[in-house]
Design a protein around this motif. Sequence first.
Motif, PDB file in Angstrom:
ATOM      1  N   SER A   3      64.912 -11.801  92.004  1.00 50.36           N
ATOM      2  CA  SER A   3      66.317 -11.410  92.055  1.00 50.36           C
ATOM      3  C   SER A   3      66.489 -10.117  92.835  1.00 50.36           C
ATOM      4  CB  SER A   3      66.881 -11.231  90.643  1.00 50.36           C
ATOM      5  OG  SER A   3      66.222 -10.165  89.999  1.00 50.36           O
ATOM      6  N   ASP A   5      69.959  -7.257  93.803  1.00 48.15           N
ATOM      7  CA  ASP A   5      71.370  -6.938  93.656  1.00 48.15           C
ATOM      8  C   ASP A   5      71.855  -6.238  94.910  1.00 48.15           C
ATOM      9  OD1 ASP A   5      73.742  -5.111  92.777  1.00 48.15           O
ATOM     10  OD2 ASP A   5      73.526  -6.635  91.234  1.00 48.15           O
ATOM     11  N   SER A   7      75.005  -4.865  95.137  1.00 44.04           N
ATOM     12  CA  SER A   7      76.151  -4.027  94.824  1.00 44.04           C
ATOM     13  C   SER A   7      75.811  -2.550  95.017  1.00 44.04           C
ATOM     14  CB  SER A   7      76.590  -4.261  93.375  1.00 44.04           C
ATOM     15  OG  SER A   7      77.560  -3.307  93.012  1.00 44.04           O
ATOM     16  N   LEU A 260      67.194 -14.608  94.425  1.00 40.21           N
ATOM     17  CA  LEU A 260      68.541 -14.592  93.867  1.00 40.21           C
ATOM     18  C   LEU A 260      69.212 -13.280  94.250  1.00 40.21           C
ATOM     19  CD1 LEU A 260      70.815 -15.602  92.006  1.00 40.21           C
ATOM     20  CD2 LEU A 260      69.588 -14.528  90.098  1.00 40.21           C
ATOM     21  N   HIS A 262      72.386 -11.090  93.680  1.00 38.95           N
ATOM     22  CA  HIS A 262      73.411 -11.008  92.643  1.00 38.95           C
ATOM     23  C   HIS A 262      74.277  -9.777  92.844  1.00 38.95           C
ATOM     24  CE1 HIS A 262      75.287 -11.040  88.689  1.00 38.95           C
ATOM     25  NE2 HIS A 262      74.892  -9.786  88.521  1.00 38.95           N
ATOM     26  N   GLY A 263      75.570  -9.937  92.595  1.00 40.06           N
ATOM     27  CA  GLY A 263      76.459  -8.789  92.688  1.00 40.06           C
ATOM     28  C   GLY A 263      77.852  -9.156  92.218  1.00 40.06           C
ATOM     29  N   LYS A 269      78.673 -10.368  99.047  1.00 42.53           N
ATOM     30  CA  LYS A 269      77.616 -11.393  98.970  1.00 42.53           C
ATOM     31  C   LYS A 269      77.733 -12.415 100.098  1.00 42.53           C
ATOM     32  CE  LYS A 269      78.632 -12.539  94.729  1.00 42.53           C
ATOM     33  NZ  LYS A 269      79.672 -11.499  94.492  1.00 42.53           N
TER      34      LYS A 269
END
Length: 355
Positions: A3, A5, A7, A260, A262-263, A269
């Motif tokens: 994963s 992120d 963000s 993955l 993710h955000g 994204k």
Amino acid sequence: MISSDISEQLHYPRPLQAQPNTKMATSIPLFAKAQLDLLLLEHEAEVSTSKLASTTASVSPATRRTLQSTGHALTGLVLSQVRTGLGGRVVGEFAPDPAIASDETRAADGTPRLGSHGIRVGDVVRVNDTGKKKDTKDKSEDKGAEGVVTRTGDRAVWIAFGKQGSGAKKEDDEAVEELWGKKLWAIKLANDVTYRRMRQTMEKMEKMGEGDYSHFMRVAFGHTTPLPRSSEDVEFIDPSLNDSQKDAIRFALGAQDIALIHGPPGTGKTHTLIELILQLVQRKKRILVCGPSNVSVDNIVERLAKTKTPVVRIGHPARLLPSVLDHSLEVLTQTSDAAFAKHGRGVNAEGSMMS
């Protein structure tokens, strides 16, 4: 699972490679069996709420009006025009029957208009003859002509009939021809295409033995450890990417099994996904992009088209945004067939597959 992120608002530790826990590994046959049970329940609910399980062409006028008022049908139609379009499909234009139109449903110029209804673009519908007798011996006549709504207006609805290819099948073409001069109604059908595809996949998984599992399946269900990540220098195509997005792309390109990203909403994204696709295309990779809705995939197609990336959008043309129709599989197939017929040669091209 791997994963990352993207963000800028959230600050997580560097992505870690997941370690398998054999005690927590998911049984693939049991997973498939559970999904099959849930799919059946979902499909049965959809069919029952569509009110179509026992509906035929011979229902009473009152029932047809009730179905229209609840958003499941459109009554009082006649076939006004037929043309070929949408990848070779037969497209019928269905207008209000002027013989039964009331003054309240007519426009200022006297043209009949459709009443309020719940038929929408992309709906699967069956067009039936309201004049069918209840005691008809030929049950095949009750089937009507099935198609997909491509356009709706206050004076007509347009429905595409037939399958992918150079035109409708003979039986579809004949079914549409039989609608001329008849009093018609259209009823919404439960769309079981997605259900059938998922059911077939789960049935196949349920029957698999351990020797049939791919490495990806073993990783996804926690039966084995993902392969080690690789590292490489990345020359970014989009200069507007922020550091978080660049880290996510490096991370995804280095993952050999699963990544993955993710955000929260609004953190870029989709913007990141476009860069990732372009990076993979640049590396001569074949790509299949899937999304939870037609609009989400169309959005990707629109953005990729601006970069001149070869894209093929898979899906019924009636459900695609007008801006991506030129990239649809059926339109491209028709164009290629026409070019082949004119020049006596074909064109081979590799592109990203969009579904």
